[in-house]
Motif scaffolding. Structure first.
Motif, short mmCIF file in Angstrom:
data_model
loop_
_atom_site.label_atom_id
_atom_site.label_comp_id
_atom_site.label_asym_id
_atom_site.label_seq_id
_atom_site.Cartn_x
_atom_site.Cartn_y
_atom_site.Cartn_z
N PHE A 33 0.84 -1.20 0.00
CA PHE A 33 0.00 0.00 0.00
C PHE A 33 0.87 1.25 0.00
CE2 PHE A 33 -3.01 -3.15 1.53
CZ PHE A 33 -4.12 -2.84 0.76
N ALA A 34 0.40 2.29 -0.68
CA ALA A 34 1.12 3.55 -0.75
C ALA A 34 0.51 4.58 0.19
CB ALA A 34 1.11 4.09 -2.18
N ALA A 35 -0.79 4.44 0.48
CA ALA A 35 -1.48 5.46 1.27
C ALA A 35 -2.54 4.82 2.17
CB ALA A 35 -2.13 6.49 0.35
N VAL A 36 -2.82 5.55 3.27
CA VAL A 36 -3.84 5.15 4.24
C VAL A 36 -4.69 6.38 4.56
CG1 VAL A 36 -4.26 4.35 6.60
CG2 VAL A 36 -2.40 3.35 5.26
N ILE A 37 -6.00 6.19 4.58
CA ILE A 37 -6.92 7.24 5.05
C ILE A 37 -7.65 6.70 6.27
CG2 ILE A 37 -8.93 8.68 4.56
CD1 ILE A 37 -8.18 8.57 1.60
N ASN A 38 -7.55 7.43 7.38
CA ASN A 38 -8.24 7.09 8.62
C ASN A 38 -9.52 7.91 8.68
OD1 ASN A 38 -9.16 6.78 11.24
ND2 ASN A 38 -7.26 7.41 12.22
N ASN A 39 -10.68 7.23 8.68
CA ASN A 39 -11.97 7.90 8.75
C ASN A 39 -12.62 7.83 10.12
OD1 ASN A 39 -12.47 6.62 5.49
ND2 ASN A 39 -12.20 8.77 5.96
N ARG A 40 -11.91 7.33 11.11
CA ARG A 40 -12.51 7.15 12.44
C ARG A 40 -12.09 8.27 13.39
NH1 ARG A 40 -12.58 1.85 16.37
NH2 ARG A 40 -14.54 2.42 17.35
N PRO A 41 -13.05 8.99 13.96
CA PRO A 41 -12.72 10.04 14.91
C PRO A 41 -12.06 9.46 16.17
CG PRO A 41 -15.00 10.27 14.17
CD PRO A 41 -14.50 8.93 13.69
N ASP A 42 -11.10 10.19 16.71
CA ASP A 42 -10.47 9.79 17.97
C ASP A 42 -11.52 9.64 19.06
OD1 ASP A 42 -7.82 9.57 17.19
OD2 ASP A 42 -7.26 11.57 17.87
N GLY A 43 -11.38 8.61 19.87
CA GLY A 43 -12.24 8.42 21.02
C GLY A 43 -13.57 7.77 20.74
N GLU A 44 -13.89 7.50 19.48
CA GLU A 44 -15.18 6.91 19.15
C GLU A 44 -15.36 5.55 19.82
OE1 GLU A 44 -17.24 6.78 14.98
OE2 GLU A 44 -15.90 5.05 15.13
N GLY A 45 -14.28 4.78 19.91
CA GLY A 45 -14.36 3.44 20.49
C GLY A 45 -13.93 3.39 21.94
N GLY A 46 -13.80 4.55 22.57
CA GLY A 46 -13.36 4.58 23.96
C GLY A 46 -11.85 4.62 24.07
N PRO A 47 -11.34 4.52 25.29
CA PRO A 47 -9.91 4.68 25.51
C PRO A 47 -9.04 3.58 24.91
CG PRO A 47 -11.01 4.06 27.54
CD PRO A 47 -12.09 4.32 26.52
N GLU A 48 -9.63 2.43 24.56
CA GLU A 48 -8.83 1.35 23.97
C GLU A 48 -8.53 1.60 22.49
OE1 GLU A 48 -13.11 0.33 23.54
OE2 GLU A 48 -11.92 0.95 25.24
N GLN A 49 -9.24 2.51 21.86
CA GLN A 49 -9.00 2.84 20.45
C GLN A 49 -7.70 3.63 20.32
OE1 GLN A 49 -12.11 5.14 18.57
NE2 GLN A 49 -10.72 5.87 16.99
N PRO A 50 -6.81 3.26 19.41
CA PRO A 50 -5.58 4.03 19.27
C PRO A 50 -5.87 5.44 18.74
CG PRO A 50 -5.77 2.43 17.49
CD PRO A 50 -6.89 2.15 18.45
N LEU A 51 -5.10 6.40 19.20
CA LEU A 51 -5.27 7.77 18.74
C LEU A 51 -4.71 7.94 17.35
CD1 LEU A 51 -4.34 9.78 21.96
CD2 LEU A 51 -6.62 9.35 21.02
#
Length: 115
Positions: A33-51
């Motif tokens: 892969f050459a690129a990544v797009i993150n569409n998930r807002p920080d904190g949506e999944g609680g503190p276990e979700q990586p920032l």
């Protein structure tokens, strides 16, 4: 594509995945892969979700073009769809987009491309 990551192709050179971890970025790069797009807002999944900052740092270290376009799961505005379309036109391919499950990124792609 031989990987432990749950990656799904939605268009030529465009793939989606559920939440990725910083530790996944080296594998994403290894897969070509050459690129990544993150569409998930920080904190949506609680503190276990990586920032986002942690994922971005790992992606950059792996040599990936990384973009952050956080959108809510239930509604993507016309402005967010247009911004996603602009990213699609700018980022190198193959491209991997992710969110909580991959569905939001798929909806954004479909809306931005009219697919």
């Amino acid at each position: 594509m031989n990987t432990h990551l749950p990656i799904r192709e939605i268009a030529p050179d465009v793939y989606v995945a559920p939440q990725l971890e910083p530790t996944d970025m080296a594998e994403v790069a290894r897969l070509g892969f050459a690129a990544v797009i993150n569409n998930r807002p920080d904190g949506e999944g609680g503190p276990e979700q990586p920032l986002n900052t942690a994922v971005q740092a790992a992606a950059t270290a792996a040599g990936l073009n990384y973009q952050y376009l956080p959108v809510e799961g239930a509604y993507q505005s016309p402005e967010e769809i247009a911004a996603f379309g602009q990213l699609l036109a700018q980022v190198p391919r193959p491209l991997l987009c992710f969110c909580r499950s991959g569905a939001r990124s798929t909806r954004l792609y479909m809306a931005a491309t009219g697919a």
